[in-house]
Design a protein around this motif. Structure first.
Motif, mmCIF file in Angstrom:
data_model
loop_
_atom_site.group_PDB
_atom_site.id
_atom_site.type_symbol
_atom_site.label_atom_id
_atom_site.label_comp_id
_atom_site.label_asym_id
_atom_site.label_seq_id
_atom_site.Cartn_x
_atom_site.Cartn_y
_atom_site.Cartn_z
ATOM 1 N N VAL A 230 0.840 -1.204 0.000
ATOM 2 C CA VAL A 230 0.000 0.000 0.000
ATOM 3 C C VAL A 230 0.872 1.250 0.000
ATOM 4 O O VAL A 230 0.621 2.210 -0.742
ATOM 5 N N THR A 231 1.928 1.243 0.812
ATOM 6 C CA THR A 231 2.847 2.383 0.867
ATOM 7 C C THR A 231 3.560 2.574 -0.466
ATOM 8 O O THR A 231 3.656 3.698 -0.977
ATOM 9 N N VAL A 232 4.076 1.475 -1.019
ATOM 10 C CA VAL A 232 4.778 1.551 -2.304
ATOM 11 C C VAL A 232 3.858 2.105 -3.390
ATOM 12 O O VAL A 232 4.270 2.939 -4.208
ATOM 13 N N ARG A 233 2.609 1.660 -3.358
ATOM 14 C CA ARG A 233 1.657 2.132 -4.373
ATOM 15 C C ARG A 233 1.313 3.603 -4.183
ATOM 16 O O ARG A 233 1.337 4.380 -5.136
ATOM 17 N N ASN A 234 0.990 3.984 -2.942
ATOM 18 C CA ASN A 234 0.554 5.360 -2.710
ATOM 19 C C ASN A 234 1.679 6.376 -2.886
ATOM 20 O O ASN A 234 1.428 7.528 -3.270
ATOM 21 N N LEU A 235 2.919 5.941 -2.608
ATOM 22 C CA LEU A 235 4.057 6.837 -2.830
ATOM 23 C C LEU A 235 4.510 6.834 -4.286
ATOM 24 O O LEU A 235 5.410 7.606 -4.646
ATOM 25 N N GLU A 236 3.898 5.974 -5.090
ATOM 26 C CA GLU A 236 4.235 5.872 -6.526
ATOM 27 C C GLU A 236 5.733 5.667 -6.728
ATOM 28 O O GLU A 236 6.362 6.324 -7.552
ATOM 29 N N LEU A 237 6.294 4.730 -5.974
ATOM 30 C CA LEU A 237 7.735 4.497 -6.045
ATOM 31 C C LEU A 237 8.151 3.888 -7.378
ATOM 32 O O LEU A 237 9.131 4.319 -7.989
ATOM 33 N N VAL A 238 7.432 2.860 -7.836
ATOM 34 C CA VAL A 238 7.826 2.188 -9.078
ATOM 35 C C VAL A 238 6.726 2.212 -10.139
ATOM 36 O O VAL A 238 6.986 1.920 -11.298
ATOM 37 N N GLU A 239 5.501 2.549 -9.747
ATOM 38 C CA GLU A 239 4.408 2.662 -10.705
ATOM 39 C C GLU A 239 3.565 3.874 -10.359
ATOM 40 O O GLU A 239 3.294 4.145 -9.194
ATOM 41 N N SER A 240 3.121 4.568 -11.385
ATOM 42 C CA SER A 240 2.307 5.763 -11.178
ATOM 43 C C SER A 240 0.841 5.377 -11.020
ATOM 44 O O SER A 240 0.341 4.484 -11.704
ATOM 45 N N LEU A 241 0.147 6.067 -10.119
ATOM 46 C CA LEU A 241 -1.288 5.840 -9.955
ATOM 47 C C LEU A 241 -2.060 6.288 -11.187
ATOM 48 O O LEU A 241 -3.191 5.854 -11.409
ATOM 49 N N ALA A 242 -1.439 7.133 -11.991
ATOM 50 C CA ALA A 242 -2.096 7.624 -13.203
ATOM 51 C C ALA A 242 -1.897 6.698 -14.393
ATOM 52 O O ALA A 242 -2.355 6.986 -15.493
ATOM 53 N N GLY A 243 -1.212 5.575 -14.157
ATOM 54 C CA GLY A 243 -0.985 4.633 -15.249
ATOM 55 C C GLY A 243 0.038 5.151 -16.239
ATOM 56 O O GLY A 243 1.027 5.784 -15.874
ATOM 57 N N GLY A 244 -0.208 4.911 -17.509
ATOM 58 C CA GLY A 244 0.742 5.283 -18.554
ATOM 59 C C GLY A 244 0.950 6.769 -18.699
ATOM 60 O O GLY A 244 1.973 7.215 -19.221
ATOM 61 N N SER A 245 -0.004 7.553 -18.223
ATOM 62 C CA SER A 245 0.110 9.008 -18.387
ATOM 63 C C SER A 245 0.939 9.660 -17.289
ATOM 64 O O SER A 245 1.269 10.845 -17.367
ATOM 65 N N GLY A 246 1.271 8.908 -16.231
ATOM 66 C CA GLY A 246 2.032 9.471 -15.123
ATOM 67 C C GLY A 246 3.436 8.895 -15.047
ATOM 68 O O GLY A 246 3.812 8.014 -15.819
ATOM 69 N N ARG A 247 4.204 9.406 -14.085
ATOM 70 C CA ARG A 247 5.581 8.944 -13.901
ATOM 71 C C ARG A 247 5.794 8.609 -12.427
ATOM 72 O O ARG A 247 5.386 9.366 -11.536
ATOM 73 N N SER A 248 6.467 7.498 -12.192
ATOM 74 C CA SER A 248 6.792 7.099 -10.827
ATOM 75 C C SER A 248 8.084 7.769 -10.389
ATOM 76 O O SER A 248 8.817 8.355 -11.199
ATOM 77 N N LEU A 249 8.382 7.651 -9.091
ATOM 78 C CA LEU A 249 9.638 8.194 -8.581
ATOM 79 C C LEU A 249 10.827 7.522 -9.269
ATOM 80 O O LEU A 249 11.803 8.194 -9.626
ATOM 81 N N LEU A 250 10.744 6.211 -9.464
ATOM 82 C CA LEU A 250 11.841 5.495 -10.114
ATOM 83 C C LEU A 250 12.080 6.025 -11.516
ATOM 84 O O LEU A 250 13.233 6.223 -11.929
ATOM 85 N N GLN A 251 11.018 6.270 -12.254
ATOM 86 C CA GLN A 251 11.177 6.785 -13.623
ATOM 87 C C GLN A 251 11.807 8.171 -13.635
ATOM 88 O O GLN A 251 12.550 8.515 -14.548
ATOM 89 N N VAL A 252 11.533 8.959 -12.610
ATOM 90 C CA VAL A 252 12.077 10.317 -12.557
ATOM 91 C C VAL A 252 13.568 10.304 -12.247
ATOM 92 O O VAL A 252 14.353 11.047 -12.855
#
Length: 493
Positions: free
Chosen positions: A325-347
């Motif tokens: 839940v933490t990994v998801r909500n912090l968007e560490l490796v996947e964005s909650l916005a799906g393909g239109s967003g960027r995760s922390l890892l991608q940045v």
């Protein structure tokens, strides 16, 4: 969907791989099979719960219900042998030169594939060549590039328990990374579940008798119904997960989890007299899990897995534990916005090698909490941040470095190609310049890397003398060995 929901879905599902076993064996009872089909029958019976890719000349063929499943999943034509008989035999096939792509498609769907090769040359006097299963490809044991994500580790996990003590092991067979842990107490299953969420294994092994407890411990709900098993005593239950949680669950027979057998396997593999140096003293459940995990990898690969040279025991206090839940909500490796967003890892991921990308991902999912180690990393970052010329030089050199971890894995498992060796040579040739670039840095971490990195001149010299500059994809295509390396080979040519 949460991990408990995913485990519940996977374990309650009755459509699992191997569900067609009974139907398959009814087809196998042929009154007068040909020698080739009899050979196929024997090999199939030795490897239940798999799709058997049977080498026939330039093709790999599937027969009976394997063919029905393969045709459906791969969208290839289903034909038949003995079409004019009362019981035609379903079959389908794929060319040998493109089989890896077809196997990859099946394994990604959760199937286990047994690869059967001809182990002797066909001759005019031979009616039937000898064939053997040389490797079994499962979702948790991929080594072929078609099945691997360059920037993500793929783990095989094993879990077992006794009383309130639970042990777990995680193995990436493609790189040799091997870790184990153990938890004791009323909340041991909760803590092990957090490790499973962190490592997100593609395949999870456990004792068959532990099925109901797996349901209770990993889903948090009480169940009593047994897991479905195929005729080989194995079950592979599949579910999907948008967060990469374990998708294939594989019970193994209980005798494979004996403490002494697992311990002896690890002792023999690492060539040691005791496991204390690996942190496994009095860690019986972690030892059982690690032994079962390594044995499964060796049996599926039909190799000793010599590149697995270390086993790291870890405790929860070794890193910050982040649940799904933490990994998801912090968007560490996947964005909650799906393909239109960027995760922390991608940045933040500016790595230029697959090895670096996988390491960064693991640091992000399991952050270090040891002050000395964190400060050493920050000092190295500061050095490189202030020295743009050095940083740019290192990036240029590292772009020529292949995924050496996985190249070594393929060499150890006997699946490397001549081009893998050329890639290794090109990578190792960058080491002297990398050491020079690091030599003037003040950071203790960078200094240690510069001083302790081995340039391996003997290995580089051997590859340069032995392997052609532009070798073929496969060793069997010929001309992989350089002219002048072997007088005997030159004379034969």
């Amino acid at each position: 969907m949460s991990l408990p929901d995913l485990i519940e879905l996977a374990l309650d599902k009755r459509e699992f791989i191997g569900h067609y076993s009974d139907h398959f064996y009814s087809h196998m009872n042929l009154s007068n099979p040909t020698p080739m089909l009899r050979q196929y029958q024997e090999l199939k019976q030795q490897h239940p719960g798999t799709l058997l890719f049977f080498r026939l000349g330039d093709f790999y063929e599937l027969f009976f219900d394997d063919a029905v499943v393969g045709s459906r999943e791969l969208q290839i034509t289903l034909t038949a042998r003995q079409k004019d008989s009362d019981n035609p035999i379903p079959m389908c096939g794929v060319p040998h030169h493109s089989v890896a792509n077809y196997i990859a498609r099946l394994v990604r769907k959760g199937y286990r594939v047994a690869i059967c090769e001809q182990t002797e040359e066909a001759g005019k006097t031979k009616k039937l060549v000898r064939r053997e299963v040389v490797r079994i490809v499962t979702p948790g044991t991929p080594i072929d590039p078609q099945l691997l994500e360059a920037r993500e580790s793929i783990y095989l996990a094993a879990i077992c328990s006794a009383g309130d003590t639970v042990g777990a092991a995680f193995l990436d067979i493609s790189t040799g990374e091997f870790r184990a842990t153990q938890e004791t107490g009323r909340d041991s299953w909760v803590r092990i579940r957090a490790d499973l969420e962190s490592f997100a294994p593609r395949e999870l092994l456990f004792p068959a008798s532990l099925g109901p407890l797996i349901k209770t411990g990993l889903s948090g709900r009480v169940h009593t119904s047994p897991l479905p098993l195929d005729e080989g005593g194995k079950s592979t239950v599949t579910s999907t997960s948008e967060y990469g949680i374990a998708s294939t669950l594989s019970p193994l027979e209980d005798w494979l989890w004996q403490k002494d057998d697992c311990k002896n396997l690890l002792l023999e593999h690492f060539k040691v007299k005791a496991l204390d140096g690996y942190g496994l003293a009095k860690k019986d459940e972690a030892t059982r899990a690690a032994g079962a995990c390594l044995r499964y990898a060796q049996e599926t690969q039909r190799a000793a897995a010599a590149h697995v040279t270390d086993l790291v025991y870890f405790e929860p206090q070794d890193h910050l534990v982040l649940d799904s839940v933490t990994v998801r909500n912090l968007e560490l490796v996947e964005s909650l916005a799906g393909g239109s967003g960027r995760s922390l890892l991608q940045v933040i991921d500016q790595t230029v090698t697959g090895m670096g990308a996988r390491l960064l991902r693991s640091w992000l999912l399991r952050p270090c909490i040891k002050r000395g180690e964190v400060e050493a990393r920050l000092s190295a970052v500061s050095d490189l941040d202030n020295g743009q010329r050095v940083r740019d030089k290192l990036r240029t050199l590292l772009k020529e470095v292949s995924d050496l971890e996985r190249v070594l894995g393929r060499i150890s498992l006997g699946s490397a190609t001549p081009r893998d060796l050329v890639a290794m040579l090109r990578s190792l040739n960058q080491v002297p310049e990398i050491r020079v670039a690091l030599a003037g840095q003040e950071s203790s971490l960078l200094q240690v890397l510069a001083e302790n990195t081995d340039e391996l001149p003997d290995v580089r010299s051997l590859i340069e003398r032995a392997i052609s500059e532009d070798p073929p994809v496969k060793l069997s295509d010929g001309n992989a060995i350089r002219d002048g390396y072997s007088a005997e080979l030159d004379e034969l040519r």
